[in-house]
Design a protein around this motif. Sequence first.
Motif, PDB file in Angstrom:
ATOM      1  N   THR A  63     143.304  10.161  74.586  1.00 23.32           N
ATOM      2  CA  THR A  63     143.966  10.107  75.884  1.00 23.32           C
ATOM      3  C   THR A  63     143.410   8.935  76.678  1.00 23.32           C
ATOM      4  OG1 THR A  63     142.336  11.521  76.976  1.00 23.32           O
ATOM      5  CG2 THR A  63     144.194  12.619  75.870  1.00 23.32           C
ATOM      6  N   ILE A  64     144.084   8.614  77.780  1.00 18.00           N
ATOM      7  CA  ILE A  64     143.589   7.546  78.650  1.00 18.00           C
ATOM      8  C   ILE A  64     142.187   7.877  79.146  1.00 18.00           C
ATOM      9  CG2 ILE A  64     143.961   6.379  80.856  1.00 18.00           C
ATOM     10  CD1 ILE A  64     146.946   6.635  80.393  1.00 18.00           C
ATOM     11  N   ARG A  65     141.944   9.150  79.449  1.00 18.89           N
ATOM     12  CA  ARG A  65     140.627   9.570  79.932  1.00 18.89           C
ATOM     13  C   ARG A  65     139.545   9.317  78.880  1.00 18.89           C
ATOM     14  NH1 ARG A  65     140.205  13.354  83.860  1.00 18.89           N
ATOM     15  NH2 ARG A  65     142.272  14.165  83.272  1.00 18.89           N
ATOM     16  N   GLU A  66     139.883   9.442  77.612  1.00 15.24           N
ATOM     17  CA  GLU A  66     138.905   9.293  76.534  1.00 15.24           C
ATOM     18  C   GLU A  66     138.731   7.848  76.081  1.00 15.24           C
ATOM     19  OE1 GLU A  66     139.390  13.357  73.957  1.00 15.24           O
ATOM     20  OE2 GLU A  66     141.063  11.914  73.882  1.00 15.24           O
ATOM     21  N   THR A  67     139.539   6.931  76.593  1.00 17.15           N
ATOM     22  CA  THR A  67     139.534   5.547  76.133  1.00 17.15           C
ATOM     23  C   THR A  67     138.679   4.680  77.049  1.00 17.15           C
ATOM     24  OG1 THR A  67     141.796   5.842  75.301  1.00 17.15           O
ATOM     25  CG2 THR A  67     140.990   3.583  75.542  1.00 17.15           C
ATOM     26  N   PRO A  68     137.691   3.952  76.511  1.00 18.38           N
ATOM     27  CA  PRO A  68     136.839   3.101  77.349  1.00 18.38           C
ATOM     28  C   PRO A  68     137.492   1.759  77.652  1.00 18.38           C
ATOM     29  CG  PRO A  68     136.074   3.032  75.092  1.00 18.38           C
ATOM     30  CD  PRO A  68     137.213   4.010  75.113  1.00 18.38           C
ATOM     31  N   TYR A 487     132.925   5.101  81.925  1.00 26.52           N
ATOM     32  CA  TYR A 487     132.956   4.386  80.644  1.00 26.52           C
ATOM     33  C   TYR A 487     132.381   2.988  80.796  1.00 26.52           C
ATOM     34  CZ  TYR A 487     137.097   1.660  82.076  1.00 26.52           C
ATOM     35  OH  TYR A 487     137.967   0.805  82.714  1.00 26.52           O
ATOM     36  N   ALA A 488     131.961   2.447  79.673  1.00 26.99           N
ATOM     37  CA  ALA A 488     131.507   1.061  79.571  1.00 26.99           C
ATOM     38  C   ALA A 488     131.949   0.531  78.224  1.00 26.99           C
ATOM     39  CB  ALA A 488     129.998   0.968  79.717  1.00 26.99           C
ATOM     40  N   SER A 489     132.290  -0.752  78.168  1.00 22.41           N
ATOM     41  CA  SER A 489     132.739  -1.313  76.886  1.00 22.41           C
ATOM     42  C   SER A 489     132.437  -2.803  76.816  1.00 22.41           C
ATOM     43  CB  SER A 489     134.243  -1.087  76.689  1.00 22.41           C
ATOM     44  OG  SER A 489     134.997  -1.824  77.634  1.00 22.41           O
ATOM     45  N   GLY A 521     133.959   1.334  84.135  1.00 29.60           N
ATOM     46  CA  GLY A 521     135.034   1.998  84.863  1.00 29.60           C
ATOM     47  C   GLY A 521     134.793   3.468  85.096  1.00 29.60           C
ATOM     48  N   LEU A 522     135.656   4.038  85.923  1.00 28.84           N
ATOM     49  CA  LEU A 522     135.627   5.453  86.268  1.00 28.84           C
ATOM     50  C   LEU A 522     137.055   5.963  86.308  1.00 28.84           C
ATOM     51  CD1 LEU A 522     133.541   7.220  89.000  1.00 28.84           C
ATOM     52  CD2 LEU A 522     136.015   7.496  88.986  1.00 28.84           C
ATOM     53  N   LYS A 523     137.258   7.192  85.813  1.00 30.03           N
ATOM     54  CA  LYS A 523     138.564   7.838  85.842  1.00 30.03           C
ATOM     55  C   LYS A 523     138.374   9.273  86.317  1.00 30.03           C
ATOM     56  CE  LYS A 523     139.858   5.005  81.857  1.00 30.03           C
ATOM     57  NZ  LYS A 523     140.308   4.954  80.453  1.00 30.03           N
ATOM     58  N   GLN A 524     139.196   9.694  87.272  1.00 24.44           N
ATOM     59  CA  GLN A 524     138.988  11.017  87.843  1.00 24.44           C
ATOM     60  C   GLN A 524     140.309  11.691  88.186  1.00 24.44           C
ATOM     61  OE1 GLN A 524     136.878  11.138  91.585  1.00 24.44           O
ATOM     62  NE2 GLN A 524     136.710  13.357  91.596  1.00 24.44           N
ATOM     63  N   THR A 534     141.731   5.625  89.042  1.00 20.57           N
ATOM     64  CA  THR A 534     140.901   4.895  88.088  1.00 20.57           C
ATOM     65  C   THR A 534     140.343   3.663  88.781  1.00 20.57           C
ATOM     66  OG1 THR A 534     142.690   3.486  87.237  1.00 20.57           O
ATOM     67  CG2 THR A 534     142.376   5.635  86.186  1.00 20.57           C
ATOM     68  N   PHE A 535     139.164   3.256  88.336  1.00 21.02           N
ATOM     69  CA  PHE A 535     138.519   2.066  88.889  1.00 21.02           C
ATOM     70  C   PHE A 535     137.857   1.321  87.746  1.00 21.02           C
ATOM     71  CE2 PHE A 535     134.699  -0.035  90.666  1.00 21.02           C
ATOM     72  CZ  PHE A 535     135.335  -0.923  91.533  1.00 21.02           C
ATOM     73  N   ALA A 536     137.994  -0.002  87.735  1.00 21.94           N
ATOM     74  CA  ALA A 536     137.389  -0.814  86.677  1.00 21.94           C
ATOM     75  C   ALA A 536     136.876  -2.120  87.253  1.00 21.94           C
ATOM     76  CB  ALA A 536     138.405  -1.107  85.569  1.00 21.94           C
TER      77      ALA A 536
END
Length: 711
Positions: A63-68, A487-489, A521-524, A534-536
């Motif tokens: 999902t989008i939430r699981e993707t870094p 997340y971080a990538s 980034g952050l997703k909530q 979302t923030f990146a």
Amino acid sequence: MRRSVLFQAVFPAVLCNVLLVTPLVAEEPEFTLPEISVVGEKVSTSTVALDDETDAASRLGLTIRETPASVEVVDRETIQERGDRTVFEAVDKTAGFASASSPASPGVFSVRGFTGNSVAWLYNGIRIPGGSNLSARVMDTANLERIEVLRGPASVLHGEGAIGAAINLISRQPTFSEQPIEIDYGFSSFNSHRFHAGTGGSIRDDEVAYRLDVSTNRYGSNIDDERTILDRVTGSLLFKPSDNMSFTLEADYMRDETDNAYYGTPLVDGKFDESLREINYNNLTDNITASDALWVRGNFEWTPAADWKITNRLYYYDAFREWRNVEKFTYDNGVVTRSWWGDIGNDHQVIGDRIDALYKGKIAGMENRLLVGVDFSYTDFESDRNDFTGSEIVDPYDPPVADFIDVAGGYRTPQRDVTVSQWAVFMEDQLSIIPSFKLVGGFRYDTFHAEWIYLDEAGSPEASKTHRFASWRLGAVYDLTSDIALYASYATAVEPGSTLLLIKRNQTQLDLTEAKQIELGLKQTFWDGKGEWTFAVYDITKTNVFVPDPSSPGDKLAVGQQSSRGAELSLGLRPNRHWQIDANIAAVDARYDDYTAGNPPVSLEDNRPPFAPEWVGNFGLRYMMNEDLGFGAWVRHVSPVYVDDANTLELAAYTTLDLSLDYKFNSWAKAGVNVRNVTDEFYANWSSHYATDQVIIANPRTYELFVNLRI
């Protein structure tokens, strides 16, 4: 149209964080089971859609939430509510994108400080080799199920290119559930007509299903005598011989054609002259701007066991594109000089196959998803063109109709024959260290061999080049709670300095451009699912950068290094059934870090790359007075951009407002009106493909009446 031997052999076989304070309205209760208490029905937003899966960002089923990574999905319902007619209108409403369309480059996006081939177009997860600037076209959204956007490098999934972003266009798919007959019609300014009809469903229960969509557009513009045709037919058959096996056969035909295509307006003493807004200098008796393309795809899926999935995608693409126009206009001392009389034809075929296997299991007791695969493609490209000679002086307000041959002196002749053989191996993996902390990685190794025959040069000289490169990414996702993910990538990517199919012989040995990106980034999800954001933040460095040679736009110069640092914020909020808020804002500091050009050499370090706005923001509001009557508003702001590397010419910032009103008469009929650019903002959003002092003026205020039937 010429058809290659390849076609004859293959085709028959196959923002700001905004909160609106609104009293919650009582909602209908929902009973989950007879013995359970009545609870309020959850009202959720589909704008950010963190629980959606995307093919553009991963093939692991994440999902989008699981993707870094920074990912966004615009579904069909959202596209219709916003009144987006083309892919450009829909993607522009996502964070950070700015688009423009000119006949020479009809599919141009800018994002994260990059444009051109740095933004990849995918069709059902497949990219056409050769560069997005070549194959991208103006396309209606009616045949699409959704649009997926991945910001940042995507070479691990899609090969060379895609340093700035990848845009995945997903067509309508067959299902075994009953689907209505859809009929959509719109009439808008400049005697424009838009029509779509589609339906689908089961042919044989749980064994064979179909989907068919036909769309057509006939539209004009405020530019003198400009008319455009867009036609598209998409059809697919789904065969399911067993519960664990399926095969989908897809056919997709696209046609676009423009009479008297608008190539831009010359600046007068370096400024816009609104009196020239409607003048069309490309008014030739035999002008041509046209393209037709046929896709045939076969998608096979097999699940031999609960933890295995095998996928094979075989595809064939055949396109012919042609231009015959005068394209460059220069204003000087009260007259306009028309030059660059070009006649071009491109015959383009691609055959390819992608096979991958997904395994879901455990490593040392930890949940793991692993995908491995191979990717093959073969491209055959032939290009005919003239030498773009000829010029004439005309009245700026009354350019005469001309015959192309009278000024150009000749039509196109064969120029080059190019073939590109490509193969790659790739892998992706997600490892759950603990349920709340996952590592996601990927690796791809590509080899492609290009061969050129330059038929327009004495003796038809040949050239060849083999590129080998590896791309990889590594990311981590940590769930602070079930609703908040950090997340971080780190990712790498490569791209040619220009499309390999069009470069000149002295450019064939150029090395590839390389890029690397760090992103956090952050997703909530919050407010019981009524809000998502979302923030990146990211840092991209691109080395061995190539830019057009000002003295010869067909050539490229290696200029050193370009970097972009920025932040993106997206918000979707639905407090209750009546209100929907969409907002996003993106800021980017893009610059050349190492760039010297000219004679004598002049440093252009710290200059902004062309068409890289520092700020792009969107704010959308939809209010449903009741379940039948809806009102929408969309505000968009784009900051100034430079059109040249020297930063001597700037296009001003602009802000537009779109409004919509729709009414649902019953369960099968809805009608409404869209007003775009309500304030009639006068602005340019791009410059000419060939000249920085010739700009593309955007559309004025327009009106559209539409009706949607679901029978």
